[in-house]
Design a protein around this motif. Sequence first.
Motif, mmCIF file in Angstrom:
data_model
loop_
_atom_site.group_PDB
_atom_site.id
_atom_site.type_symbol
_atom_site.label_atom_id
_atom_site.label_comp_id
_atom_site.label_asym_id
_atom_site.label_seq_id
_atom_site.Cartn_x
_atom_site.Cartn_y
_atom_site.Cartn_z
ATOM 1 N N MET A 156 0.832 -1.201 0.000
ATOM 2 C CA MET A 156 0.000 0.000 0.000
ATOM 3 C C MET A 156 0.871 1.258 0.000
ATOM 4 S SD MET A 156 -3.068 -1.110 2.604
ATOM 5 C CE MET A 156 -4.176 -2.470 2.200
ATOM 6 N N GLY A 157 1.984 1.194 0.733
ATOM 7 C CA GLY A 157 2.901 2.331 0.743
ATOM 8 C C GLY A 157 3.444 2.649 -0.632
ATOM 9 N N LEU A 158 3.780 1.625 -1.418
ATOM 10 C CA LEU A 158 4.263 1.834 -2.778
ATOM 11 C C LEU A 158 3.196 2.444 -3.678
ATOM 12 C CD1 LEU A 158 6.231 -1.505 -3.304
ATOM 13 C CD2 LEU A 158 7.225 0.784 -3.474
ATOM 14 N N SER A 159 1.922 2.246 -3.319
ATOM 15 C CA SER A 159 0.813 2.693 -4.153
ATOM 16 C C SER A 159 0.426 4.150 -3.904
ATOM 17 C CB SER A 159 -0.417 1.811 -3.892
ATOM 18 O OG SER A 159 -0.083 0.442 -3.928
ATOM 19 N N MET A 160 0.900 4.741 -2.834
ATOM 20 C CA MET A 160 0.503 6.108 -2.502
ATOM 21 C C MET A 160 0.956 7.092 -3.568
ATOM 22 S SD MET A 160 1.286 6.317 1.564
ATOM 23 C CE MET A 160 0.508 5.210 2.728
ATOM 24 N N ALA A 161 0.103 8.092 -3.842
ATOM 25 C CA ALA A 161 0.395 9.065 -4.900
ATOM 26 C C ALA A 161 1.679 9.840 -4.638
ATOM 27 C CB ALA A 161 -0.781 10.029 -5.036
ATOM 28 N N ASP A 162 1.972 10.110 -3.366
ATOM 29 C CA ASP A 162 3.184 10.861 -3.041
ATOM 30 C C ASP A 162 4.367 9.962 -2.728
ATOM 31 O OD1 ASP A 162 2.017 13.332 -3.407
ATOM 32 O OD2 ASP A 162 1.317 13.473 -1.336
ATOM 33 N N SER A 163 4.191 8.652 -2.967
ATOM 34 C CA SER A 163 5.286 7.695 -2.828
ATOM 35 C C SER A 163 5.737 7.318 -4.243
ATOM 36 C CB SER A 163 4.812 6.494 -2.022
ATOM 37 O OG SER A 163 5.758 5.466 -1.993
ATOM 38 N N VAL A 164 5.691 6.047 -4.583
ATOM 39 C CA VAL A 164 6.044 5.616 -5.945
ATOM 40 C C VAL A 164 4.835 5.741 -6.874
ATOM 41 C CG1 VAL A 164 6.895 3.661 -7.310
ATOM 42 C CG2 VAL A 164 7.837 4.099 -5.047
ATOM 43 N N ALA A 165 3.629 5.802 -6.297
ATOM 44 C CA ALA A 165 2.391 6.009 -7.066
ATOM 45 C C ALA A 165 2.147 4.904 -8.085
ATOM 46 C CB ALA A 165 2.405 7.372 -7.758
ATOM 47 N N LEU A 166 2.491 3.685 -7.727
ATOM 48 C CA LEU A 166 2.241 2.546 -8.605
ATOM 49 C C LEU A 166 0.740 2.333 -8.752
ATOM 50 C CD1 LEU A 166 3.771 0.262 -10.124
ATOM 51 C CD2 LEU A 166 3.557 -1.105 -8.041
ATOM 52 N N SER A 167 0.274 2.018 -9.977
ATOM 53 C CA SER A 167 -1.156 1.829 -10.200
ATOM 54 C C SER A 167 -1.405 0.797 -11.288
ATOM 55 C CB SER A 167 -1.822 3.153 -10.582
ATOM 56 O OG SER A 167 -1.679 3.416 -11.969
ATOM 57 N N GLU A 168 -2.672 0.448 -11.473
ATOM 58 C CA GLU A 168 -3.059 -0.504 -12.506
ATOM 59 C C GLU A 168 -2.693 -0.004 -13.893
ATOM 60 O OE1 GLU A 168 -5.579 -1.879 -15.713
ATOM 61 O OE2 GLU A 168 -5.975 0.009 -14.678
ATOM 62 N N TYR A 169 -2.629 1.310 -14.077
ATOM 63 C CA TYR A 169 -2.327 1.884 -15.376
ATOM 64 C C TYR A 169 -0.875 1.664 -15.795
ATOM 65 C CZ TYR A 169 -6.814 4.338 -15.537
ATOM 66 O OH TYR A 169 -8.158 4.631 -15.600
ATOM 67 N N ASP A 170 -0.024 1.298 -14.853
ATOM 68 C CA ASP A 170 1.404 1.166 -15.133
ATOM 69 C C ASP A 170 1.750 -0.167 -15.773
ATOM 70 O OD1 ASP A 170 2.766 3.578 -14.208
ATOM 71 O OD2 ASP A 170 2.015 3.033 -12.229
ATOM 72 N N THR A 171 2.903 -0.162 -16.430
ATOM 73 C CA THR A 171 3.622 -1.383 -16.779
ATOM 74 C C THR A 171 4.987 -1.259 -16.116
ATOM 75 O OG1 THR A 171 2.493 -1.725 -18.892
ATOM 76 C CG2 THR A 171 4.660 -2.739 -18.632
ATOM 77 N N ILE A 172 5.248 -2.130 -15.155
ATOM 78 C CA ILE A 172 6.459 -1.997 -14.341
ATOM 79 C C ILE A 172 7.491 -3.034 -14.740
ATOM 80 C CG2 ILE A 172 5.587 -3.520 -12.499
ATOM 81 C CD1 ILE A 172 7.041 -1.652 -10.506
ATOM 82 N N MET A 173 8.751 -2.627 -14.716
ATOM 83 C CA MET A 173 9.860 -3.557 -14.939
ATOM 84 C C MET A 173 10.830 -3.433 -13.769
ATOM 85 S SD MET A 173 12.468 -4.058 -18.197
ATOM 86 C CE MET A 173 13.259 -2.439 -18.038
#
Length: 535
Positions: free
Chosen positions: A202-219
Motif C-alpha cells: 500500500m505504501g508503494l501505491s501512494m500518490a506521493d510515494s512511488v504512485a504505482l497503479s493498474e495503469y502502469d507497466t512496471i519492470m
Amino acid sequence: MMKGDLLIPSLIERAEKFFPKKEVISRTGSGVQRFTYGEIGRRTRQLADKLTQFGIPRGGRVGTLAWNHHRHLELYFALPGIGAVVHTINIRLSPEHIVYIINHAEDEMIFVDEDVFPLVEAVYDKLKTVKAFVVMTDGELPDTKVPNVYSYEEWIKDGDPSFQYPDDLTEDMPAGMCFTSATTGNPKGVVYTHRSTVLHSMGLSMADSVALSEYDTIMPVVPMFHVNAWGMPYASTMLGTNQVMPGPRFTPEILAGFIESEKVTITAGVPTIWMALLKELEAKSYDVSSLRAVVCGGSAAPMGMIKTFEQTYNVPFLHAYGMTETSPLATVSRLKSYELDLPEEERFKKRAKQGILVPGLEMKVVGGGGEVAWNDEDMGELLLRGPWIADDYYKDDRGEEAFVDGWLHTGDVCTVDEEGVIKIVDRTKDLIKSGGEWISSVDLENALMAHEAVFEASVVSIPDPEWQERPVACVVLHEGKMSTKEEILDFLRPQFAKWWLPDDVIFMEEIPKTSVGKFLKRALRDQVKAHYEKQ
C-alpha cells in the motif's frame, strides 16, 4: 469496525478476480513468455497444492535461487499462501555465504534456476535440512548427481488449479525472509510478515510515494532475491499492474528493448544499472517516451545522471531510500507543490536527496547531543520505526546493536533540511574524520561522477599522521575519455572547502561492488592500501 487480517493471498486473489486479463511478461532462458493474471493465479494454486502435498509446514522455509521471472512470482504467493515462508537467496553471494544462509534458515526445499543449478551442485552435500530441489526450467532436467531433483513444470502439473488458500492464516505469520548482503561477517536474516508486506504494498501505491497503479507497466530490474525486488511484485499483483520480468543475465540492450516494446512506464534498480542503461541509450536509438519514472535506490544517484535522464531523455527520475530491514521503502524524494517554481538547479539539488518519510513510518535523526536540528547541516544517525520495519534479526544476537528501544538504528548518517527532507551523508563506518571534522564520501562521489569523463567514482579514507584520515578518490573513466588528477581536483575545487578535497586520485579499470551493485568499500580500501604499499 470489522476486523480482518492483512494477508498476502488476498493480493493475488484480487488480481485473479479483477484483473485476469492483465499480463506478466517473463523472460526465461528459452525466450519471452506471456501470462495473464488469470493464468498466474491458476499456476500459483497448483504450486501451493503441490507444496502442501510435499508436507511443507506452517512457518517452514523454502529457498529460491532465481532471477526475475513468472515462476519466481508464483513462489512469492504460493508459499505465504499456505502459511510457509519464501526465502529469497542472493545468487551472487559466495558459496560459503549461501551455505550459511540456507542452513541458518533451515530451508526444507530449494527452487533453483537452471543456469544457477551448478552452484547447488557444488554445495548440496553441505546443506543440512534441504529435502528436495526443484529446477525452474523450460526444458529437460540437467544430468546431475544431486538427489531428489524435480522439474518445476512437471512437478506442478498435477497440482489442483482450484486449490483454496487456508482461511486460518493470521497477518503476523512470517511470510518472507531475506538476508543482508554482508559486507562484513555473515549475512543477517530479516523476516517479513503478511501484515508488513501488505502495508508496504500500500505504501508503494501512494500518490506521493512511488504512485504505482493498474495503469502502469512496471519492470523491476532490482533482483527478486534482493528485498523482494523492493516489494514491487507484491504491490503490482495487488493492483493488477502489468509486470515485465527481465529474467537471467539481462543486458542494458535487453532492458532498453523491453522499455520500448512493452511501453514500460516505471522501472526500478540501483545507480550502476542506470549508468549502464544511459550508455546503451547514447549508443543506440530507443523510444523510452513511455517511462514516467526511473526509481533509483541502493545508493545515492549522481546529480549528473539525474540530469541526463530528465534533460536528455525527458524521463523523470525518482530517488528513494531503504534497506533490507525496512522492506525496503522508507523515503521518496518528491518536490512539494510550492517547490515546483524553484530555480532548476535548486530543484535538482533537492531531488538528488533521499526525500521525505513515507506515510506510516516514524523517524529520528540522532547525533552526539540528541536529535539534530533540521538545518541541512547537523549530522546524525537515521533511526526508523513502523509496521514494515524489522524489529530483530532471525536467530542472531547482532540485533541487539541495531534494534534499540523500539527503533531501527540504520547505520546511515544524514542531515535533514527545514522541509524534513533527508540527505544520506554516509554510512557511519564510511564517514571520513579529518582534523576533527567530518567529510562525506557520498558528496564527493556524486560530485566526481558529474565530471564528463568520469563513469564511476568512490571515495575512501587513508590514515594520516597529522589529520587522522584523508580522502582518496578512486575513479573509472568513460571508455575513450581521458583525464588527469589535476583536472579532477580542479573540477572539485569550486564545490568544496579545501580540506575536503581528496589527497589523491587513483584511476582504476573497475571499482569492486557488492552482490547487489553497491560499491564495496572494504575491498576498495584493501586495493588502495595495496596501491600505496607498492610505491
